[in-house]
Design a protein around this motif. Structure first.
Motif, PDB file in Angstrom:
ATOM      1  N   GLU A 257      60.376  40.971  16.682  1.00 39.18           N
ATOM      2  CA  GLU A 257      61.636  41.098  17.414  1.00 39.18           C
ATOM      3  C   GLU A 257      61.425  41.619  18.830  1.00 39.18           C
ATOM      4  N   LEU A 258      60.347  42.366  19.055  1.00 38.19           N
ATOM      5  CA  LEU A 258      60.078  42.916  20.375  1.00 38.19           C
ATOM      6  C   LEU A 258      59.648  41.847  21.372  1.00 38.19           C
ATOM      7  N   LEU A 259      59.237  40.692  20.895  1.00 41.27           N
ATOM      8  CA  LEU A 259      58.668  39.659  21.770  1.00 41.27           C
ATOM      9  C   LEU A 259      59.679  38.612  22.202  1.00 41.27           C
ATOM     10  N   PHE A 260      60.764  38.467  21.464  1.00 38.49           N
ATOM     11  CA  PHE A 260      61.656  37.327  21.683  1.00 38.49           C
ATOM     12  C   PHE A 260      62.254  37.307  23.086  1.00 38.49           C
ATOM     13  N   ASN A 261      62.625  38.450  23.619  1.00 38.51           N
ATOM     14  CA  ASN A 261      63.239  38.471  24.941  1.00 38.51           C
ATOM     15  C   ASN A 261      62.261  37.998  26.018  1.00 38.51           C
ATOM     16  N   ASP A 262      61.007  38.496  25.972  1.00 38.45           N
ATOM     17  CA  ASP A 262      60.011  38.089  26.966  1.00 38.45           C
ATOM     18  C   ASP A 262      59.658  36.613  26.834  1.00 38.45           C
ATOM     19  N   LEU A 263      59.746  36.068  25.625  1.00 40.51           N
ATOM     20  CA  LEU A 263      59.408  34.660  25.402  1.00 40.51           C
ATOM     21  C   LEU A 263      60.621  33.741  25.575  1.00 40.51           C
ATOM     22  N   ASN A 264      61.750  34.310  25.964  1.00 45.26           N
ATOM     23  CA  ASN A 264      62.974  33.538  26.189  1.00 45.26           C
ATOM     24  C   ASN A 264      63.475  32.862  24.906  1.00 45.26           C
ATOM     25  N   LEU A 265      63.303  33.563  23.808  1.00 50.29           N
ATOM     26  CA  LEU A 265      63.772  33.086  22.509  1.00 50.29           C
ATOM     27  C   LEU A 265      64.986  33.903  22.089  1.00 50.29           C
ATOM     28  N   SER A 266      66.017  33.257  21.625  1.00 52.95           N
ATOM     29  CA  SER A 266      67.203  33.944  21.115  1.00 52.95           C
ATOM     30  C   SER A 266      67.346  33.644  19.629  1.00 52.95           C
ATOM     31  N   ASP A 296      55.801  38.618  38.690  1.00 52.25           N
ATOM     32  CA  ASP A 296      55.162  37.519  37.973  1.00 52.25           C
ATOM     33  C   ASP A 296      56.211  36.547  37.437  1.00 52.25           C
ATOM     34  N   ALA A 297      55.812  35.295  37.341  1.00 49.93           N
ATOM     35  CA  ALA A 297      56.714  34.293  36.777  1.00 49.93           C
ATOM     36  C   ALA A 297      56.957  34.598  35.306  1.00 49.93           C
ATOM     37  N   PRO A 298      58.139  34.306  34.789  1.00 48.94           N
ATOM     38  CA  PRO A 298      58.427  34.568  33.371  1.00 48.94           C
ATOM     39  C   PRO A 298      57.528  33.724  32.471  1.00 48.94           C
ATOM     40  N   LEU A 299      57.312  34.230  31.263  1.00 52.46           N
ATOM     41  CA  LEU A 299      56.455  33.525  30.313  1.00 52.46           C
ATOM     42  C   LEU A 299      57.122  32.225  29.859  1.00 52.46           C
ATOM     43  N   GLN A 300      56.313  31.200  29.721  1.00 48.30           N
ATOM     44  CA  GLN A 300      56.817  29.919  29.241  1.00 48.30           C
ATOM     45  C   GLN A 300      56.004  29.476  28.028  1.00 48.30           C
ATOM     46  N   LEU A 301      56.714  28.933  27.034  1.00 48.19           N
ATOM     47  CA  LEU A 301      56.054  28.395  25.857  1.00 48.19           C
ATOM     48  C   LEU A 301      55.872  26.889  26.033  1.00 48.19           C
ATOM     49  N   PRO A 302      54.826  26.332  25.454  1.00 51.57           N
ATOM     50  CA  PRO A 302      54.547  24.881  25.604  1.00 51.57           C
ATOM     51  C   PRO A 302      55.401  24.043  24.649  1.00 51.57           C
ATOM     52  N   ILE A 303      56.688  24.305  24.626  1.00 48.91           N
ATOM     53  CA  ILE A 303      57.599  23.546  23.762  1.00 48.91           C
ATOM     54  C   ILE A 303      58.833  23.173  24.565  1.00 48.91           C
ATOM     55  N   GLU A 304      59.587  22.199  24.070  1.00 55.38           N
ATOM     56  CA  GLU A 304      60.799  21.757  24.726  1.00 55.38           C
ATOM     57  C   GLU A 304      61.968  22.673  24.369  1.00 55.38           C
ATOM     58  N   ASN A 305      63.001  22.616  25.163  1.00 50.47           N
ATOM     59  CA  ASN A 305      64.207  23.371  24.844  1.00 50.47           C
ATOM     60  C   ASN A 305      64.768  22.892  23.508  1.00 50.47           C
ATOM     61  N   GLY A 306      65.246  23.835  22.710  1.00 52.48           N
ATOM     62  CA  GLY A 306      65.836  23.447  21.424  1.00 52.48           C
ATOM     63  C   GLY A 306      65.658  24.514  20.378  1.00 52.48           C
ATOM     64  N   ASP A 307      65.915  24.130  19.132  1.00 54.84           N
ATOM     65  CA  ASP A 307      65.877  25.052  18.001  1.00 54.84           C
ATOM     66  C   ASP A 307      64.534  24.973  17.279  1.00 54.84           C
ATOM     67  N   TYR A 308      64.072  26.165  16.828  1.00 53.56           N
ATOM     68  CA  TYR A 308      62.794  26.250  16.118  1.00 53.56           C
ATOM     69  C   TYR A 308      62.898  27.311  15.032  1.00 53.56           C
ATOM     70  N   ARG A 309      61.855  27.376  14.210  1.00 50.19           N
ATOM     71  CA  ARG A 309      61.778  28.394  13.169  1.00 50.19           C
ATOM     72  C   ARG A 309      60.406  29.075  13.234  1.00 50.19           C
ATOM     73  N   ILE A 310      60.404  30.352  12.914  1.00 55.42           N
ATOM     74  CA  ILE A 310      59.148  31.081  12.695  1.00 55.42           C
ATOM     75  C   ILE A 310      59.176  31.565  11.255  1.00 55.42           C
ATOM     76  N   VAL A 311      58.152  31.211  10.492  1.00 52.94           N
ATOM     77  CA  VAL A 311      58.076  31.565   9.077  1.00 52.94           C
ATOM     78  C   VAL A 311      56.820  32.401   8.854  1.00 52.94           C
ATOM     79  N   LEU A 312      56.993  33.544   8.232  1.00 54.57           N
ATOM     80  CA  LEU A 312      55.878  34.441   7.937  1.00 54.57           C
ATOM     81  C   LEU A 312      55.457  34.294   6.482  1.00 54.57           C
ATOM     82  N   SER A 313      54.156  34.420   6.242  1.00 55.93           N
ATOM     83  CA  SER A 313      53.642  34.372   4.874  1.00 55.93           C
ATOM     84  C   SER A 313      52.466  35.333   4.743  1.00 55.93           C
TER      85      SER A 313
END
Length: 355
Positions: A257-266, A296-313
């Protein structure tokens, strides 16, 4: 109508007359001395003089000696490792070992030598153990003139002895400064005891300040140290590309949860029972103010705009796999997951997360 007016006048005269002709005596604040009259045959009571204020006695001083009007010179224990002993008569301070000092004697010795090196003053070791030192001549001057006509006029010079006395257990050490020699460049009187102590304390305080500055710098470096990141590319139990952390499942869930804001994930939703975050990603823009302030420029992920899931195991050795899926639940390719690794590490370090 006339009668009513006369009545008012009469009453006012009577009322005012009460105050004009009042003969009540006023209280007197004058103190009168009372002499006791002792009847014949009775003993006179004792009258102790322990509360009498004695007459002022002029201070007897030598004709050459002047009374100092300055406040006492105090040793300032400004370093976190320094302390003072009660009723200390010498120019002495104690240092205690802590996380910032490490081995105490080498640390204090290093700061002592660094101080005199910065001041370009000779410091000579006078014993084999490295616990006693003598300084070179420290010159002092006074400024005269003003603006472009200012000049420095040498007044006198002093030399000191500095002695370190570590306790046998090595957790504490004292530093004592003693004035060895004083010389005037122009005729002047010798320093008195108060002036000698002031010179010793002044030098001691400057060395203590050197220790304090070093401690602050070390504390700042410790806070700035990058936490160790255990995150690494790998695969989950299903054989899909994932990012692997050595943290347990529950710790990873909370730290993400601490990373989502810096990674521009909501976060749009989550399901703790299956350790799944539902996220929306929007590519960030640098923005005008970020460009102007050279941030510094904000962090960018190598994915397109849209919905995703993160699943932990959960993996073996209590490690955790972080799998990235698209909105339909399909795992992202190994190339994309591996490209997500660097931005995530940067976000982990920025947030101080334990991943």
């Amino acid at each position: 109508m006339q009668k009513w007016a006369n009545g008012i006048i009469a009453v006012s005269v009577l009322v005012s007359g009460c105050s004009v002709f009042d003969k009540t005596p006023t209280e007197s604040t004058e103190l009168k001395k009372v002499n006791l009259q002792i009847p014949a045959g009775m003993a006179t009571p004792n009258q102790p003089a322990i509360y009498d204020i004695p007459a002022n006695q002029p201070v007897q001083t030598d004709s050459k000696e002047q009374i100092s009007k300055r406040s006492p010179t105090l040793v300032l224990a400004t370093a976190t490792s320094s302390r003072l002993e009660e009723e200390e008569k010498l120019a002495r301070v104690w240092f205690e070992r802590n996380d910032l000092t490490g081995e105490l004697t080498p640390f204090v010795t290093e700061q002592l030598q660094a101080f005199f090196q910065q001041q370009a003053i000779e410091l000579k070791q006078t014993d084999d153990a490295g616990l006693r030192y003598e300084t070179g001549w420290i010159k002092r001057s006074e400024t005269s003139g003003f603006l472009f006509w200012k000049s420095e006029d040498a007044v006198d010079q002093v030399r000191f002895q500095i002695e370190l006395a570590p306790r046998p257990h090595g957790r504490s050490l004292s530093m004592t400064v003693t004035l060895l020699e004083h010389q005037y460049f122009v005729p002047g009187e010798q320093l008195n005891a108060v002036q000698i102590k002031a010179n010793e304390v002044n030098l001691l305080n400057r060395v203590i300040n050197q220790v304090a500055v070093t401690e602050v710098a070390k504390a700042r470096d410790l806070r700035a140290q990058v936490a160790e990141v255990s995150l690494a590319p790998g695969i989950d139990k299903a054989g899909n590309a994932a990012l692997i952390t050595e943290q347990p499942l529950d710790v990873t869930w909370s730290q993400l949860e601490l990373l989502f804001n810096d990674l521009n994930l909501s976060v749009t939703d989550f399901d703790r029972s299956v350790y799944t975050y539902y996220l929306n990603y929007t590519k960030p823009e640098r923005g005008f103010w970020r460009t102007v302030t050279l941030r510094d420029a904000p962090l960018q992920l190598p994915i397109e705009n849209g919905d995703y899931r993160i699943v932990l195991s959960r993996l073996a050795n209590n490690h955790t796999a972080i799998a990235w899926l698209d909105k339909t639940g399909e795992p992202l390719s190994a190339d994309i997951v591996n490209s997500i690794y660097e931005p995530m590490v940067t976000a982990i370090r920025a947030a101080g997360a334990e991943l």
